[in-house]
Design an enzyme around this catalytic site. Sequence first.
Site, PDB file in Angstrom:
ATOM      1  N   LYS A   1      -0.813   4.933   4.471  1.00 21.34           N
ATOM      2  CA  LYS A   1      -1.848   4.070   5.066  1.00 21.34           C
ATOM      3  C   LYS A   1      -1.591   3.907   6.563  1.00 21.34           C
ATOM      4  O   LYS A   1      -0.468   3.619   6.981  1.00 21.34           O
ATOM      5  CB  LYS A   1      -1.861   2.702   4.367  1.00 21.34           C
ATOM      6  CG  LYS A   1      -2.993   1.819   4.859  1.00 21.34           C
ATOM      7  CD  LYS A   1      -3.173   0.604   3.966  1.00 21.34           C
ATOM      8  CE  LYS A   1      -4.210  -0.355   4.526  1.00 21.34           C
ATOM      9  NZ  LYS A   1      -5.540   0.239   4.693  1.00 21.34           N
TER      10      LYS A   1
ATOM     11  N   HIS B   1       0.839  -1.209   0.000  1.00 15.94           N
ATOM     12  CA  HIS B   1       0.000   0.000   0.000  1.00 15.94           C
ATOM     13  C   HIS B   1       0.870   1.254   0.000  1.00 15.94           C
ATOM     14  O   HIS B   1       2.047   1.207   0.352  1.00 15.94           O
ATOM     15  CB  HIS B   1      -0.925   0.021   1.222  1.00 15.94           C
ATOM     16  CG  HIS B   1      -2.147  -0.843   1.052  1.00 15.94           C
ATOM     17  ND1 HIS B   1      -2.149  -2.184   1.321  1.00 15.94           N
ATOM     18  CD2 HIS B   1      -3.390  -0.539   0.625  1.00 15.94           C
ATOM     19  CE1 HIS B   1      -3.352  -2.682   1.070  1.00 15.94           C
ATOM     20  NE2 HIS B   1      -4.125  -1.705   0.645  1.00 15.94           N
TER      21      HIS B   1
HETATM   22  P1  NAD Z   1      -7.191   9.824   3.825  1.00 14.82           P
HETATM   23  O1  NAD Z   1      -6.276  10.049   4.991  1.00 14.82           O
HETATM   24  O2  NAD Z   1      -6.804  10.385   2.504  1.00 14.82           O
HETATM   25  O3  NAD Z   1      -8.654  10.393   4.195  1.00 14.82           O
HETATM   26  C1  NAD Z   1      -9.272  10.282   5.452  1.00 14.82           C
HETATM   27  C2  NAD Z   1     -10.113  11.551   5.666  1.00 14.82           C
HETATM   28  O4  NAD Z   1     -10.902  11.392   6.849  1.00 14.82           O
HETATM   29  C3  NAD Z   1      -9.249  12.819   5.860  1.00 14.82           C
HETATM   30  O5  NAD Z   1      -9.640  13.818   4.947  1.00 14.82           O
HETATM   31  C4  NAD Z   1      -9.534  13.227   7.301  1.00 14.82           C
HETATM   32  O6  NAD Z   1      -9.499  14.634   7.502  1.00 14.82           O
HETATM   33  C5  NAD Z   1     -10.940  12.660   7.489  1.00 14.82           C
HETATM   34  N1  NAD Z   1     -11.329  12.501   8.889  1.00 14.82           N
HETATM   35  C6  NAD Z   1     -10.538  12.228   9.965  1.00 14.82           C
HETATM   36  N2  NAD Z   1     -11.274  12.204  11.096  1.00 14.82           N
HETATM   37  C7  NAD Z   1     -12.563  12.436  10.716  1.00 14.82           C
HETATM   38  C8  NAD Z   1     -13.801  12.528  11.418  1.00 14.82           C
HETATM   39  N3  NAD Z   1     -13.852  12.373  12.757  1.00 14.82           N
HETATM   40  N4  NAD Z   1     -14.927  12.796  10.718  1.00 14.82           N
HETATM   41  C9  NAD Z   1     -14.898  12.954   9.378  1.00 14.82           C
HETATM   42  N5  NAD Z   1     -13.746  12.903   8.649  1.00 14.82           N
HETATM   43  C10 NAD Z   1     -12.602  12.628   9.319  1.00 14.82           C
HETATM   44  O7  NAD Z   1      -7.406   8.245   3.741  1.00 14.82           O
HETATM   45  P2  NAD Z   1      -7.936   7.381   2.495  1.00 14.82           P
HETATM   46  O8  NAD Z   1      -6.777   6.881   1.705  1.00 14.82           O
HETATM   47  O9  NAD Z   1      -9.037   8.111   1.817  1.00 14.82           O
HETATM   48  O10 NAD Z   1      -8.521   6.103   3.269  1.00 14.82           O
HETATM   49  C11 NAD Z   1      -9.588   6.214   4.193  1.00 14.82           C
HETATM   50  C12 NAD Z   1      -9.914   4.835   4.766  1.00 14.82           C
HETATM   51  O11 NAD Z   1     -10.433   3.997   3.721  1.00 14.82           O
HETATM   52  C13 NAD Z   1      -8.710   4.073   5.342  1.00 14.82           C
HETATM   53  O12 NAD Z   1      -9.125   3.356   6.491  1.00 14.82           O
HETATM   54  C14 NAD Z   1      -8.346   3.087   4.231  1.00 14.82           C
HETATM   55  O13 NAD Z   1      -7.719   1.921   4.718  1.00 14.82           O
HETATM   56  C15 NAD Z   1      -9.716   2.772   3.682  1.00 14.82           C
HETATM   57  N6  NAD Z   1      -9.775   2.273   2.291  1.00 14.82           N
HETATM   58  C16 NAD Z   1     -10.729   1.336   2.042  1.00 14.82           C
HETATM   59  C17 NAD Z   1     -10.918   0.893   0.762  1.00 14.82           C
HETATM   60  C18 NAD Z   1     -12.028  -0.099   0.512  1.00 14.82           C
HETATM   61  O14 NAD Z   1     -12.235  -0.514  -0.638  1.00 14.82           O
HETATM   62  N7  NAD Z   1     -12.764  -0.490   1.542  1.00 14.82           N
HETATM   63  C19 NAD Z   1     -10.126   1.375  -0.281  1.00 14.82           C
HETATM   64  C20 NAD Z   1      -9.162   2.334   0.004  1.00 14.82           C
HETATM   65  C21 NAD Z   1      -8.997   2.800   1.298  1.00 14.82           C
END
Ligand code: NAD
Length: 236
Positions: free
Chosen positions: A147, A143
């Site tokens: 992450k 990843h």
């Molecule tokens: P990222 O860090 O780019 O985005 C996370 C966002 O959440 C940030 O903008 C942050 O400010 C916001 N945030 C933090 N606390 C918050 C709160 N209390 N309320 C609302 N927003 C809040 O991360 P990302 O790469 O977008 O990944 C997010 C999650 O999704 C991770 O856990 C990742 O592992 C997961 N993910 C899942 C899949 C899937 O297919 N299920 C795919 C990719 C990533």
Amino acid sequence: MRVLVNGAAGKMGIEVCKAVHQASDLHLAGGVDPSGRQLLTGIKTFSSLQEALDSEKVDVVVDFTTPAALGPSMEICLAHNVPMVVGTTGLTQAELKEWQARALQENWQAIIAPNFAIGAVLMMKYAREAVPFFEQAEIIEYHHAHKLDAPSGTALRTRKLMEEVHDKEIPIHSVRLPGLVAHQEVILGLPGQTLTIRHDSSDRTSFMPGVLLAIRRVKQIKGVVIGLEHILFTDI
Ligand code: NAD
């Protein structure tokens, strides 16, 4: 359906906002993100989920935030009786079980999937089908460097599905590097041969068809469903 995106300024949140905005049967009710970063132009912006749900009529909340933010966000959605589609990873098996029990008790719905990409769901399915024929297997997940959790939710879910039909421990190796998005190999071994099943998400658009499907289906399920395979391969 009116959809609210929690974590709307994040890497996944931005893609989800675009995908919902472009879907003719869905309405983007707004985006929540406490970071203060700019959301997609024209989206109603909130800095807390509580505030958003108190002021907007919402049918589904999609959550792509952080492992720490997820639990409190689920509590808020449960209290407002708004179903969730959760992509955020990092919940433990025990926490998932607890949420399944509470959701049934309180008549609440959520689809939680560690990976919304169809290819990754098929990788997990094929790995589970193959593992009874092999002596040993190992998982390598790769990843991007930002992450927060390791091993990935996809790797943990793959191992759980494989260990249900295989009695040897399956090690997971985690690689974090710039230049990567989300990739996984399952390597199965026997004397004289190996089988490698590999999936690559090279772009976050790979997750969007699965996320949209989950949004459209979440009101038809009962309780918490874990894994996209349950809505991809079965009619509910
Ligand atoms: P990222 O860090 O780019 O985005 C996370 C966002 O959440 C940030 O903008 C942050 O400010 C916001 N945030 C933090 N606390 C918050 C709160 N209390 N309320 C609302 N927003 C809040 O991360 P990302 O790469 O977008 O990944 C997010 C999650 O999704 C991770 O856990 C990742 O592992 C997961 N993910 C899942 C899949 C899937 O297919 N299920 C795919 C990719 C990533």
